[in-house]
Design an enzyme around this catalytic site. Structure first.
Site, PDB file in Angstrom:
ATOM      1  N   ARG A  44      60.749  25.521  40.409  1.00  0.00           N
ATOM      2  CA  ARG A  44      59.916  26.875  39.930  1.00  0.00           C
ATOM      3  C   ARG A  44      60.843  27.664  39.486  1.00  0.00           C
ATOM      4  O   ARG A  44      60.947  28.463  38.537  1.00  0.00           O
ATOM      5  CB  ARG A  44      58.846  26.938  40.952  1.00  0.00           C
ATOM      6  CG  ARG A  44      57.798  26.100  41.097  1.00  0.00           C
ATOM      7  CD  ARG A  44      56.686  26.815  42.253  1.00  0.00           C
ATOM      8  NE  ARG A  44      57.162  26.721  43.540  1.00  0.00           N
ATOM      9  CZ  ARG A  44      57.108  25.873  44.610  1.00  0.00           C
ATOM     10  NH1 ARG A  44      56.479  24.791  44.205  1.00  0.00           N
ATOM     11  NH2 ARG A  44      57.628  26.307  45.643  1.00  0.00           N
ATOM     12  N   LYS A 134      49.205  42.847  38.883  1.00  0.00           N
ATOM     13  CA  LYS A 134      48.155  42.282  38.311  1.00  0.00           C
ATOM     14  C   LYS A 134      47.134  41.829  39.444  1.00  0.00           C
ATOM     15  O   LYS A 134      47.776  41.227  40.356  1.00  0.00           O
ATOM     16  CB  LYS A 134      48.677  41.139  37.482  1.00  0.00           C
ATOM     17  CG  LYS A 134      47.399  40.300  36.848  1.00  0.00           C
ATOM     18  CD  LYS A 134      47.928  38.859  36.342  1.00  0.00           C
ATOM     19  CE  LYS A 134      47.365  37.762  37.217  1.00  0.00           C
ATOM     20  NZ  LYS A 134      47.415  36.493  36.286  1.00  0.00           N
ATOM     21  N   GLU A 175      41.976  42.831  35.758  1.00  0.00           N
ATOM     22  CA  GLU A 175      41.705  41.554  34.883  1.00  0.00           C
ATOM     23  C   GLU A 175      40.244  40.784  35.458  1.00  0.00           C
ATOM     24  O   GLU A 175      40.502  40.121  36.205  1.00  0.00           O
ATOM     25  CB  GLU A 175      42.854  40.551  34.985  1.00  0.00           C
ATOM     26  CG  GLU A 175      42.664  39.538  34.278  1.00  0.00           C
ATOM     27  CD  GLU A 175      43.683  38.324  34.453  1.00  0.00           C
ATOM     28  OE1 GLU A 175      44.999  38.493  35.025  1.00  0.00           O
ATOM     29  OE2 GLU A 175      43.534  37.287  33.809  1.00  0.00           O
ATOM     30  N   LYS A 217      42.928  43.851  31.053  1.00  0.00           N
ATOM     31  CA  LYS A 217      43.160  42.573  30.624  1.00  0.00           C
ATOM     32  C   LYS A 217      41.895  41.663  30.655  1.00  0.00           C
ATOM     33  O   LYS A 217      41.521  41.104  31.837  1.00  0.00           O
ATOM     34  CB  LYS A 217      44.366  41.986  31.666  1.00  0.00           C
ATOM     35  CG  LYS A 217      44.877  40.372  31.219  1.00  0.00           C
ATOM     36  CD  LYS A 217      46.086  40.007  32.062  1.00  0.00           C
ATOM     37  CE  LYS A 217      46.337  38.678  31.738  1.00  0.00           C
ATOM     38  NZ  LYS A 217      47.511  38.151  32.195  1.00  0.00           N
TER      39      LYS A 217
HETATM   40  P1  13P Z   1      46.284  32.873  30.590  1.00  0.00           P
HETATM   41  O1  13P Z   1      46.671  33.445  29.378  1.00  0.00           O
HETATM   42  O2  13P Z   1      46.797  31.286  30.802  1.00  0.00           O
HETATM   43  O3  13P Z   1      44.676  32.913  30.834  1.00  0.00           O
HETATM   44  O4  13P Z   1      46.790  33.520  31.591  1.00  0.00           O
HETATM   45  C1  13P Z   1      46.830  34.881  31.999  1.00  0.00           C
HETATM   46  C2  13P Z   1      46.554  35.168  33.194  1.00  0.00           C
HETATM   47  O5  13P Z   1      47.492  36.012  33.681  1.00  0.00           O
HETATM   48  C3  13P Z   1      45.608  34.883  34.121  1.00  0.00           C
HETATM   49  O6  13P Z   1      45.530  35.587  35.095  1.00  0.00           O
END
Ligand code: 13P
Length: 325
Positions: A44, A134, A175, A217
């Site tokens: 990873r 995030k 998000e 987001k």
């Molecule tokens: P995706 O663009 O693959 O949806 O991922 C963005 C992301 O940070 C999901 O939490």
């Protein structure tokens, strides 16, 4: 300009985007296994090293969201990931939620966890070099879904997370992802996304979150993957921008879309088509995960000989998305 506003503006301006490389250990392991790579901590780490050392990345990427594991690892040159990113002019971010779990009494819906101890973790992440964070909330569309309680519980948690980040001096990426999975129409996605964003800004207001110090987001407004509907790029762009105009205050500095499982090139086309619509009150950028790193992972497949090919694949997506802006 407040310190938070300054960071948020850096994250969303100059045609650059935010790269989501923050897959959890379980998700990253599954993605590595899918391309034949043993899912160890070292693999990873190597994969994340491939990503961050991609040449000229800072020209199209303003920030990279990392996972907790990566924040504690080092590159082969001995630097920590945030140290290296700072050197090349990219902000380091950190995913602070601990994942989406089934919501009590609603097994088909999820609630994102991670608030316990978050104040202390934010302090520690800031010390390690993170300037933004995030948290992803997941909203599912289906029969009788989303339920009011799933929406409320998730947005309440998002707002509390945002408040804790700002208190600790880091910018929260907020998000609320309305999933593409399902047979719902674009119209239904629009209706749910509108309701979710309206409720989100009420919660953020209640928690006194400073709107000029966040990055939103959201998902794009698209038809469900099993709907059979094939809206045009222009239709998706139009529906998405109209939804955001109706719900997102102009004080939010920028909106950075997730890709949500869209084909990488389609996600880029949608992003580009939105820029052509009337002047927008916020920056409209990308924070793609799969749509940016998917092709790189496929090209690399854990083979040292494919290192340059993996970086080239990432570079192509990053440059295309920056150009779409
Ligand atoms: P995706 O663009 O693959 O949806 O991922 C963005 C992301 O940070 C999901 O939490």
């Amino acid at each position: 300009m407040s310190a938070l506003n300054k960071i948020a503006k850096t994250m969303v301006s100059d045609r650059r985007g935010i790269l989501a490389a923050d897959e959890s250990i379980a998700t990253m392991s599954a993605r590595l296994e899918k391309v034949g790579v043993e899912p160890t901590a070292e693999n990873r780490r190597v994969y994340r090293e491939l990503i961050v050392t991609t040449p000229q990345l800072a020209e199209s990427i303003s920030g990279i969201i990392l996972a907790d594991e990566t924040l504690h690892q080092r590159l082969s040159n001995g630097r920590t990931f945030p140290e290296y990113l700072e050197e090349i002019g990219i902000l380091a971010g950190i995913k602070v939620d601990t994942g989406a779990k089934p919501l009590a009494g609603a097994p088909d819906e999820k609630i994102t966890e991670g608030l316990d101890g978050l104040r202390e973790r934010v302090t520690e992440y800031a010390r390690l070099g993170a300037t933004f964070a995030k948290w992803r909330a997941v909203i599912t569309i289906g029969d009788d879904m989303p339920s009011d309680r799933a929406v409320h519980a998730n947005l309440h948690a998002l707002a509390r997370y945002a408040g804790l980040c700002q208190e600790g001096g880091i910018v929260p990426i907020v998000e609320p992802e309305v999933l593409m999975d399902g047979a719902h129409s674009l119209a239904r996605c629009r209706q749910v996304t509108t309701a979710v964003l309206e409720a989100l800004f009420q919660e953020l207001d209640l928690m006194q979150v400073q709107l000029d110090g966040i990055v939103l987001k959201p998902n794009m407004v698209v038809a469900g993957t099993d709907s059979g509907e094939r809206p045009t790029v222009a239709e998706v762009a139009q529906a998405t921008v109209e939804t955001l105009r109706a719900t997102v205050p102009p004080s939010v500095p920028g909106i950075a879309f997730l890709s949500g499982g869209q084909h990488p090139e389609v996600a880029t086309q949608h992003l580009g088509a939105m820029q052509g619509l009337d002047p927008l009150p916020w920056e409209l950028t990308y924070s793609f995960g799969r749509a940016m790193v998917g092709p790189a992972l496929e090209a690399w497949r854990g083979d040292e000989n494919n290192w340059a090919a993996g970086q080239k694949a990432l570079s192509e997506r990053a440059v295309a998305n920056a150009a779409a802006r």
